[in-house]
Design a protein around this motif. Sequence first.
Motif, PDB file in Angstrom:
ATOM      1  N   LEU A  61       0.352  -1.243  -0.072  1.00 22.64           N
ATOM      2  CA  LEU A  61       0.233  -0.156   0.234  1.00 22.64           C
ATOM      3  C   LEU A  61       0.797   1.450  -0.175  1.00 22.64           C
ATOM      4  CD1 LEU A  61      -2.752  -0.780   2.538  1.00 22.64           C
ATOM      5  CD2 LEU A  61      -2.940  -1.737   0.130  1.00 22.64           C
ATOM      6  N   THR A  62       1.972   1.254  -0.502  1.00 25.78           N
ATOM      7  CA  THR A  62       2.859   1.824  -0.483  1.00 25.78           C
ATOM      8  C   THR A  62       2.338   3.377  -1.264  1.00 25.78           C
ATOM      9  OG1 THR A  62       4.711   1.187  -1.972  1.00 25.78           O
ATOM     10  CG2 THR A  62       4.972   1.205   1.298  1.00 25.78           C
ATOM     11  N   GLY A  63       2.061   3.199  -2.506  1.00 28.35           N
ATOM     12  CA  GLY A  63       1.542   4.139  -2.860  1.00 28.35           C
ATOM     13  C   GLY A  63       0.294   4.056  -3.133  1.00 28.35           C
ATOM     14  N   VAL A  64      -0.691   3.913  -1.562  1.00 30.65           N
ATOM     15  CA  VAL A  64      -1.738   4.773  -1.381  1.00 30.65           C
ATOM     16  C   VAL A  64      -2.244   6.169  -0.590  1.00 30.65           C
ATOM     17  CG1 VAL A  64      -4.037   3.548   0.377  1.00 30.65           C
ATOM     18  CG2 VAL A  64      -3.005   2.403  -1.163  1.00 30.65           C
ATOM     19  N   THR A  65      -2.554   6.909  -1.716  1.00 36.72           N
ATOM     20  CA  THR A  65      -3.266   8.647  -0.547  1.00 36.72           C
ATOM     21  C   THR A  65      -4.399   8.346   0.008  1.00 36.72           C
ATOM     22  OG1 THR A  65      -3.847   8.825  -2.230  1.00 36.72           O
ATOM     23  CG2 THR A  65      -1.672   9.382  -2.348  1.00 36.72           C
ATOM     24  N   PHE A  66      -5.012   7.699   0.076  1.00 38.43           N
ATOM     25  CA  PHE A  66      -5.888   7.614   1.410  1.00 38.43           C
ATOM     26  C   PHE A  66      -6.630   6.075   1.519  1.00 38.43           C
ATOM     27  CE2 PHE A  66     -10.709   6.839   1.601  1.00 38.43           C
ATOM     28  CZ  PHE A  66     -10.852   8.091   3.191  1.00 38.43           C
ATOM     29  N   LEU A  67      -6.434   6.315   2.108  1.00 35.47           N
ATOM     30  CA  LEU A  67      -7.678   4.912   2.266  1.00 35.47           C
ATOM     31  C   LEU A  67      -8.940   4.532   3.569  1.00 35.47           C
ATOM     32  CD1 LEU A  67      -7.089   1.776   2.736  1.00 35.47           C
ATOM     33  CD2 LEU A  67      -5.842   1.544   5.333  1.00 35.47           C
ATOM     34  N   GLY A  68      -9.707   4.207   3.338  1.00 39.64           N
ATOM     35  CA  GLY A  68     -11.161   4.760   3.900  1.00 39.64           C
ATOM     36  C   GLY A  68     -11.199   3.217   4.030  1.00 39.64           C
ATOM     37  N   SER A  69     -12.880   2.916   5.252  1.00 40.38           N
ATOM     38  CA  SER A  69     -13.364   2.136   5.803  1.00 40.38           C
ATOM     39  C   SER A  69     -13.407   0.382   5.112  1.00 40.38           C
ATOM     40  CB  SER A  69     -13.934   2.194   6.617  1.00 40.38           C
ATOM     41  OG  SER A  69     -15.236   2.212   5.590  1.00 40.38           O
ATOM     42  N   ALA A  70     -13.677   0.935   3.624  1.00 37.44           N
ATOM     43  CA  ALA A  70     -14.026   0.041   2.136  1.00 37.44           C
ATOM     44  C   ALA A  70     -12.646  -0.568   2.077  1.00 37.44           C
ATOM     45  CB  ALA A  70     -15.068   0.533   1.662  1.00 37.44           C
ATOM     46  N   GLY A  71     -11.491  -0.199   1.695  1.00 42.09           N
ATOM     47  CA  GLY A  71     -10.421  -0.664   2.034  1.00 42.09           C
ATOM     48  C   GLY A  71      -9.660  -1.464   2.857  1.00 42.09           C
ATOM     49  N   MET A  72      -9.992  -0.814   4.602  1.00 47.25           N
ATOM     50  CA  MET A  72      -9.831  -1.418   5.082  1.00 47.25           C
ATOM     51  C   MET A  72     -10.242  -3.359   5.247  1.00 47.25           C
ATOM     52  SD  MET A  72      -9.138   1.118   8.271  1.00 47.25           S
ATOM     53  CE  MET A  72      -8.715   2.986   7.970  1.00 47.25           C
ATOM     54  N   THR A  81      -9.958 -14.850   3.732  1.00 47.57           N
ATOM     55  CA  THR A  81     -10.069 -15.874   2.574  1.00 47.57           C
ATOM     56  C   THR A  81      -8.864 -16.286   2.412  1.00 47.57           C
ATOM     57  OG1 THR A  81     -11.880 -13.865   1.753  1.00 47.57           O
ATOM     58  CG2 THR A  81     -10.419 -16.411   0.211  1.00 47.57           C
ATOM     59  N   ALA A  82      -8.055 -15.698   2.856  1.00 45.80           N
ATOM     60  CA  ALA A  82      -6.831 -16.801   2.432  1.00 45.80           C
ATOM     61  C   ALA A  82      -6.145 -17.921   3.250  1.00 45.80           C
ATOM     62  CB  ALA A  82      -5.077 -16.158   2.624  1.00 45.80           C
ATOM     63  N   GLY A  83      -6.997 -17.636   5.107  1.00 39.23           N
ATOM     64  CA  GLY A  83      -6.406 -18.592   6.361  1.00 39.23           C
ATOM     65  C   GLY A  83      -5.133 -18.882   6.044  1.00 39.23           C
ATOM     66  N   ASP A  84      -5.248 -19.844   6.433  1.00 36.12           N
ATOM     67  CA  ASP A  84      -3.672 -20.815   6.749  1.00 36.12           C
ATOM     68  C   ASP A  84      -3.425 -21.316   5.487  1.00 36.12           C
ATOM     69  OD1 ASP A  84      -4.370 -20.664   9.449  1.00 36.12           O
ATOM     70  OD2 ASP A  84      -4.881 -22.941   9.711  1.00 36.12           O
ATOM     71  N   ALA A  85      -3.775 -20.905   3.961  1.00 35.67           N
ATOM     72  CA  ALA A  85      -2.876 -21.692   2.988  1.00 35.67           C
ATOM     73  C   ALA A  85      -1.704 -20.789   2.375  1.00 35.67           C
ATOM     74  CB  ALA A  85      -4.150 -21.732   1.887  1.00 35.67           C
ATOM     75  N   THR A  86      -2.408 -19.151   2.687  1.00 37.42           N
ATOM     76  CA  THR A  86      -1.383 -18.439   2.434  1.00 37.42           C
ATOM     77  C   THR A  86      -1.084 -17.761   3.397  1.00 37.42           C
ATOM     78  OG1 THR A  86      -2.482 -18.115   0.229  1.00 37.42           O
ATOM     79  CG2 THR A  86      -1.731 -16.634   0.610  1.00 37.42           C
ATOM     80  N   ALA A  87       0.208 -16.916   3.324  1.00 40.19           N
ATOM     81  CA  ALA A  87       0.504 -15.740   4.365  1.00 40.19           C
ATOM     82  C   ALA A  87      -0.250 -14.766   4.026  1.00 40.19           C
ATOM     83  CB  ALA A  87       1.531 -15.589   4.635  1.00 40.19           C
ATOM     84  N   VAL A  88      -0.419 -13.457   4.756  1.00 35.62           N
ATOM     85  CA  VAL A  88      -1.129 -12.244   3.784  1.00 35.62           C
ATOM     86  C   VAL A  88      -0.343 -11.325   5.124  1.00 35.62           C
ATOM     87  CG1 VAL A  88      -2.487 -10.465   3.212  1.00 35.62           C
ATOM     88  CG2 VAL A  88      -3.187 -12.887   2.793  1.00 35.62           C
ATOM     89  N   ARG A  89       0.499 -10.236   4.309  1.00 36.17           N
ATOM     90  CA  ARG A  89       1.213  -9.296   4.663  1.00 36.17           C
ATOM     91  C   ARG A  89       1.422  -7.859   4.362  1.00 36.17           C
ATOM     92  NH1 ARG A  89       6.197 -13.100   4.655  1.00 36.17           N
ATOM     93  NH2 ARG A  89       5.914 -14.718   5.741  1.00 36.17           N
ATOM     94  N   ILE A  90       0.873  -7.331   5.452  1.00 35.74           N
ATOM     95  CA  ILE A  90       0.693  -5.813   3.854  1.00 35.74           C
ATOM     96  C   ILE A  90       1.967  -5.092   4.782  1.00 35.74           C
ATOM     97  CG2 ILE A  90      -0.879  -4.128   4.207  1.00 35.74           C
ATOM     98  CD1 ILE A  90      -3.062  -5.734   5.506  1.00 35.74           C
ATOM     99  N   VAL A  91       1.998  -4.004   3.644  1.00 36.94           N
ATOM    100  CA  VAL A  91       3.152  -2.939   3.211  1.00 36.94           C
ATOM    101  C   VAL A  91       2.486  -1.426   3.855  1.00 36.94           C
ATOM    102  CG1 VAL A  91       5.335  -2.351   2.307  1.00 36.94           C
ATOM    103  CG2 VAL A  91       4.807  -4.528   2.771  1.00 36.94           C
ATOM    104  N   ALA A  92       2.314  -1.319   4.628  1.00 31.47           N
ATOM    105  CA  ALA A  92       2.190   0.319   4.630  1.00 31.47           C
ATOM    106  C   ALA A  92       2.866   1.231   5.322  1.00 31.47           C
ATOM    107  CB  ALA A  92       0.497   0.053   5.634  1.00 31.47           C
ATOM    108  N   VAL A  93       2.920   2.590   4.644  1.00 31.87           N
ATOM    109  CA  VAL A  93       4.219   3.707   5.932  1.00 31.87           C
ATOM    110  C   VAL A  93       3.385   4.721   5.657  1.00 31.87           C
ATOM    111  CG1 VAL A  93       5.484   4.041   4.545  1.00 31.87           C
ATOM    112  CG2 VAL A  93       5.901   4.067   6.365  1.00 31.87           C
ATOM    113  N   GLY A  94       3.275   5.420   7.513  1.00 33.82           N
ATOM    114  CA  GLY A  94       2.651   7.092   6.971  1.00 33.82           C
ATOM    115  C   GLY A  94       1.458   7.099   7.607  1.00 33.82           C
ATOM    116  N   ARG A  95       0.958   8.489   7.661  1.00 31.42           N
ATOM    117  CA  ARG A  95      -1.192   8.511   8.174  1.00 31.42           C
ATOM    118  C   ARG A  95      -2.049   8.466   7.405  1.00 31.42           C
ATOM    119  NH1 ARG A  95      -1.202  14.615   9.169  1.00 31.42           N
ATOM    120  NH2 ARG A  95      -3.297  13.362  10.009  1.00 31.42           N
ATOM    121  N   SER A  96      -1.954   7.997   5.893  1.00 28.43           N
ATOM    122  CA  SER A  96      -3.073   7.818   5.544  1.00 28.43           C
ATOM    123  C   SER A  96      -2.679   6.402   5.178  1.00 28.43           C
ATOM    124  CB  SER A  96      -2.715   8.028   3.681  1.00 28.43           C
ATOM    125  OG  SER A  96      -1.457   7.678   3.011  1.00 28.43           O
ATOM    126  N   THR A  97      -1.932   5.782   5.556  1.00 28.49           N
ATOM    127  CA  THR A  97      -2.600   4.046   5.369  1.00 28.49           C
ATOM    128  C   THR A  97      -2.192   3.444   6.431  1.00 28.49           C
ATOM    129  OG1 THR A  97      -0.037   3.621   4.402  1.00 28.49           O
ATOM    130  CG2 THR A  97      -2.449   4.063   2.794  1.00 28.49           C
TER     131      THR A  97
END
Length: 124
Positions: A61-72, A81-97
Motif C-alpha cells: 500500500l505504499t502508493g496509497v494516498t487515502f485508505l477508507g473503511s472499505a479498503g480496510m 479468505t487466505a486462511g492458513d493456506a496463504t500468509a498475507v502481509r501488508i506493507v504500509a507506512v505513514g498517516r494515510s495507511t
Amino acid sequence: MHGSDPERSPSRSDLTAELEQLDEGLAVVVAGELDVVTAPRLDERIEHALERRPPLLLIDLTGVTFLGSAGMTSLVAAHRTAGDATAVRIVAVGRSTARAMQIVGLDQQLAIFPTREEALAHRP
C-alpha cells in the motif's frame, strides 16, 4: 495508468492494483485512493491472486494516498479468505495507511510492515 494523461494527477478511478510475481509468492501493488468506489478493484485483484494459492500474498500500500473503511474491509477479507493456506502481509507506512489501520486496531489483526523488505524477511 493505461490511457491516462501523465500530467494529470490520479483520481479515484485511477486506482491501480497490479499483480506482481515474487520468489515467495505474489504481490498486489496498490496506488491511488482506496475507498468505497475503488475497493472492489482491489477485491478482484486479491481474489485473482488467492485463486493461484500462493504461499505468500504481499499487499503493498505504499502508493496509497487515502485508505477508507472499505479498503480496510478489503484487507481484513483478504486475510480471512487466505486462511492458513496463504500468509498475507501488508506493507504500509505513514498517516494515510499505517496510522489509519493502527487507529482502528487492524495492526492487532493483520501483519503490517513498514517496508517490503521487512515483510518478505519476516519468519513467523
